[in-house]
Write an enzyme that holds these catalytic residues in place. Structure first.
Site, mmCIF file in Angstrom:
data_model
loop_
_atom_site.group_PDB
_atom_site.id
_atom_site.type_symbol
_atom_site.label_atom_id
_atom_site.label_comp_id
_atom_site.label_asym_id
_atom_site.label_seq_id
_atom_site.Cartn_x
_atom_site.Cartn_y
_atom_site.Cartn_z
ATOM 1 N N SER A 81 0.846 -1.195 0.000
ATOM 2 C CA SER A 81 0.000 0.000 0.000
ATOM 3 C C SER A 81 0.887 1.253 0.000
ATOM 4 C CB SER A 81 -0.964 -0.044 1.187
ATOM 5 O OG SER A 81 -1.983 0.906 1.023
ATOM 6 N N ASP A 128 -8.885 -6.218 -4.458
ATOM 7 C CA ASP A 128 -8.540 -5.036 -3.654
ATOM 8 C C ASP A 128 -9.740 -4.090 -3.637
ATOM 9 O OD1 ASP A 128 -7.425 -2.601 -2.640
ATOM 10 O OD2 ASP A 128 -5.434 -3.305 -3.213
ATOM 11 N N HIS A 153 -7.149 -5.763 -0.105
ATOM 12 C CA HIS A 153 -6.039 -4.809 -0.027
ATOM 13 C C HIS A 153 -4.922 -5.307 0.900
ATOM 14 C CE1 HIS A 153 -3.981 -1.125 -0.604
ATOM 15 N NE2 HIS A 153 -3.998 -0.833 0.674
#
Ligand SMILES: *[C@@H]1O[C@H](CO)[C@@H](O)[C@H](O)[C@H]1NC(C)=O
Ligand SMILES: *[C@@H]1O[C@H](CO)[C@@H](O)[C@H](O)[C@H]1NC(C)=O
Ligand SMILES: *[C@@H]1O[C@H](CO)[C@@H](O)[C@H](O)[C@H]1NC(C)=O
Ligand SMILES: *[C@@H]1O[C@H](CO)[C@@H](O)[C@H](O)[C@H]1NC(C)=O
Ligand SMILES: *[C@@H]1O[C@H](CO)[C@@H](O)[C@H](O)[C@H]1NC(C)=O
Ligand SMILES: *[C@@H]1O[C@H](CO)[C@@H](O)[C@H](O)[C@H]1NC(C)=O
Ligand SMILES: *[C@@H]1O[C@H](CO)[C@@H](O)[C@H](O)[C@H]1NC(C)=O
Ligand SMILES: *[C@@H]1O[C@H](CO)[C@@H](O)[C@H](O)[C@H]1NC(C)=O
Ligand SMILES: *[C@@H]1O[C@H](CO)[C@@H](O)[C@H](O)[C@H]1NC(C)=O
Length: 502
Positions: A174, A399, A435
């Site tokens: 991320s 995600d 995610h």
């Protein structure tokens, strides 16, 4: 080997900075229950002995204070390798648990607070005053302190063990994935290997993408319930799950899914969120279609990518409903803060007024004003390649925050520019993974080992070993080197050997 005392590190210097303090703590017998995440499987760390070094410094004139944190395993436990650990969201650095994981794997590991104390949320530092962005802390978060952490961390290693690290790696997901790409783009000599997953690069576009469904809802003035959106997602999975040859609840070919949610309007679905049946409305179908299509201008120009079919809507397209049945949009904090603080520069701005036309205007602001600072969108990795660096990246196709095409499009452009980019840049899709982790899909928890094998032994990965983390049975798969995708061939659906990449 030196002692874990501040005096051992007194000779450290850093160009452009003035060191304020160096503190050391000798920790023994640490225990951490490290959860799955940050590109590794869960691990119970016990009996860990480390020397912790905290270097506090300022950039003279900038009036900031940055803390760089290094955890050093004992000389016997040190593998000779150095690791930079990335952050998440608006947090620049990694948690103790990630540092413990890395140290327990033999790495001397560094992270930085980026000049933002852990208890200081972005709202506290984003603006100097309404209308005035506080650029220095943003720059610290975006790039500079990451480079400084690598420089300082390596110097700490040298001072402690008496030798430089044999190899240096980056690990992050991320924001940590964006940071890994930033290192390759801007500081190409710092790391030999970079593992950078579900990357938040193309920052200006990506943050707007996270709120696009909210703009659609504000335009329609209709806010479907989370149950309806979840029902649309399940219907889409039902329709497209089998495209890869097996119905297992995981879509591996979202780009080939031409499911039209309008065909499900009026149908009743059981909602596991509240245990009540829900009916899919036209509004839910419309929001789903626009979420998948991605940000679009009022003149029908495509601005950015949408989420893949199969990803949860309940992050980017979340709503909250009152007992009387009235629902409102519930924008993700990242998007909400980005608009109020960095685009409008007015914390009191009402984000629910951002309809499609306002969104389009803000989208341009977001990219144009911030790309050079934090966009992390440079596809020219020549200097990283020349330094001998290797990057592995992966992105979960389910995600729910960052569109996988954020990575696909970057990889595509890297390969268009340099058809030989596979020599230093390899991308793997992780079907069904949310995610950074979560979801029913196959999570690649040994990516760092694959990277080490590539950097140190020249074994370029053609797949990434992965395991499901949720569900009754643990399933294995070898994630395919992009642009190939996983297809079921025959045999046990839980075994990696039953799938092929094509
Ligand atoms: C370092 O130690 C000093 C004195 O104990 C303390 O005042 C300071 O806050 C510490 N700095 C950091 C960065 O922990
Ligand atoms: C280390 O910690 C564990 C539990 O956290 C404890 O059971 C053990 O006695 C400790 N060992 C030493 C040498 O202190
Ligand atoms: C960690 O320990 C707990 C028991 O305290 C156990 O339930 C769990 O399975 C262990 N996790 C791993 C990854 O070994
Ligand atoms: C872990 O992190 C916190 C701050 O978030 C700190 O107070 C604590 O002392 C750290 N170190 C260890 C060994 O847990
Ligand atoms: C609830 O939804 C399920 C399908 O998910 C359906 O089989 C059932 O008939 C529905 N019940 C009602 C009362 O509509
Ligand atoms: C918008 O553009 C898409 C292609 O990107 C096209 O298929 C569609 O028909 C256009 N819609 C309108 C209303 O012009
Ligand atoms: C992602 O990009 C691919 C082409 O690279 C395209 O086929 C697909 O439709 C895109 N998906 C989304 C959700 O934008
Ligand atoms: C429903 O409740 C919300 C918050 O409790 C309130 O703002 C709204 O006006 C109410 N709507 C109706 C139609 O009563
Ligand atoms: C979008 O919002 C702006 C600003 O509030 C307003 O002027 C405009 O009329 C709105 N557009 C639509 C289509 O509702």
């Amino acid at each position: 080997m030196a002692l874990c005392t501040a005096s051992q590190f007194q000779s450290l210097t850093l160009f452009g900075a003035s060191i304020l303090s160096i503190n050391t703590t000798s920790h023994s017998n640490l225990s951490f229950k490290v959860p799955t995440g940050d590109n590794h499987y869960a691990k119970n760390v016990t009996g860990l002995d480390v020397c912790e070094v905290i270097i506090s410094y300022t950039h003279p004139g900038y009036n900031d204070e940055v803390n760089t944190i290094v955890w050093l395993p004992t000389a016997e436990d040190w593998s000779g390798r150095f690791l930079g650990a990335g952050g998440g969201g608006w947090v620049t650095g990694a948690s103790n648990s990630t540092l413990a994981w890395a140290a327990s794997e033999g790495f001397a590991v560094v992270t930085t607070d980026g000049g933002h104390a852990a208890n200081s949320p972005v709202q506290d530092w984003a603006l100097l005053s309404p209308g005035n962005v506080n650029w220095i802390p943003l720059q610290n978060f975006a790039s500079t302190t990451l480079d400084e952490a690598a420089t300082l961390g390596k110097a700490v290693v040298k001072a402690y063990y008496g030798t430089k690290p044999s190899y240096s790696y980056w690990n992050g997901c991320s924001t940590g994935g964006r940071q890994g790409h930033m290192m390759a783009q801007r500081y190409p000599e710092q790391y030999d290997g970079i593992l950078a997953a579900a990357s938040a690069m193309n920052w200006g576009q990506m943050l707007m993408q996270e709120g696009w469904p909210q703009a659609v809802m504000n335009d329609l003035k209709l806010y479907p319930t989370n149950c309806e959106l979840e029902a649309v997602r399940l219907a889409a999975i039902e329709a497209c799950d089998g495209l890869d040859g097996v119905e297992d609840g995981i879509i591996t070919l979202p780009g080939q899914c031409d499911f039209d949610p309008s065909t499900k309007v009026g149908q009743s679905y059981y909602c596991s969120l509240n245990g009540v049946n829900t009916t899919i409305t036209e509004a839910a179908a419309t929001v789903a279609k626009w979420t998948w299509k991605g940000a679009t201008s009022p003149r029908n120009e495509s601005l950015w990518y949408g989420l893949d079919v199969g990803a949860s809507f309940l992050a980017d397209a979340a709503t909250t409903c009152s007992a009387n049945g009235t629902c409102i949009g519930s924008p993700l904090g990242f998007y909400d803060i980005w608009i109020r603080y960095f685009l409008m520069m007015d914390p009191s701005f009402d984000v629910s007024t951002v309809n499609v036309s306002v969104f389009s205007k803000l989208f341009h602001q977001s990219v144009n004003r911030y790309d050079s600072i934090i966009g992390t969108s440079d596809i020219d990795l020549t200097y990283f390649k020349e330094a001998g660096g290797k990057i592995i990246t992966w992105h979960g196709l389910a995600d729910s925050l960052i569109a996988p095409n954020n990575t696909v499009s970057y990889a595509q452009r890297v390969y268009e520019r340099d058809p030989e980019a596979g020599d230093y840049y390899r991308f793997f899709e992780a079907p069904g993974v949310d995610h950074c982790s979560g979801g029913p899909g196959w999570f690649p928890g040994k990516g760092l080992q694959s990277l080490i094998d590539w950097v140190e032994n020249g074994i370029a990965p053609t797949s990434l070993e992965a395991q499901t983390q949720n569900g009754a049975v643990q399933r294995s798969a070898n994630l395919c080197l992009w642009p190939k995708s996983l297809h079921f061939v025959s045999g046990d659906v839980n075994e990696a050997s039953s799938f092929k990449c094509r």
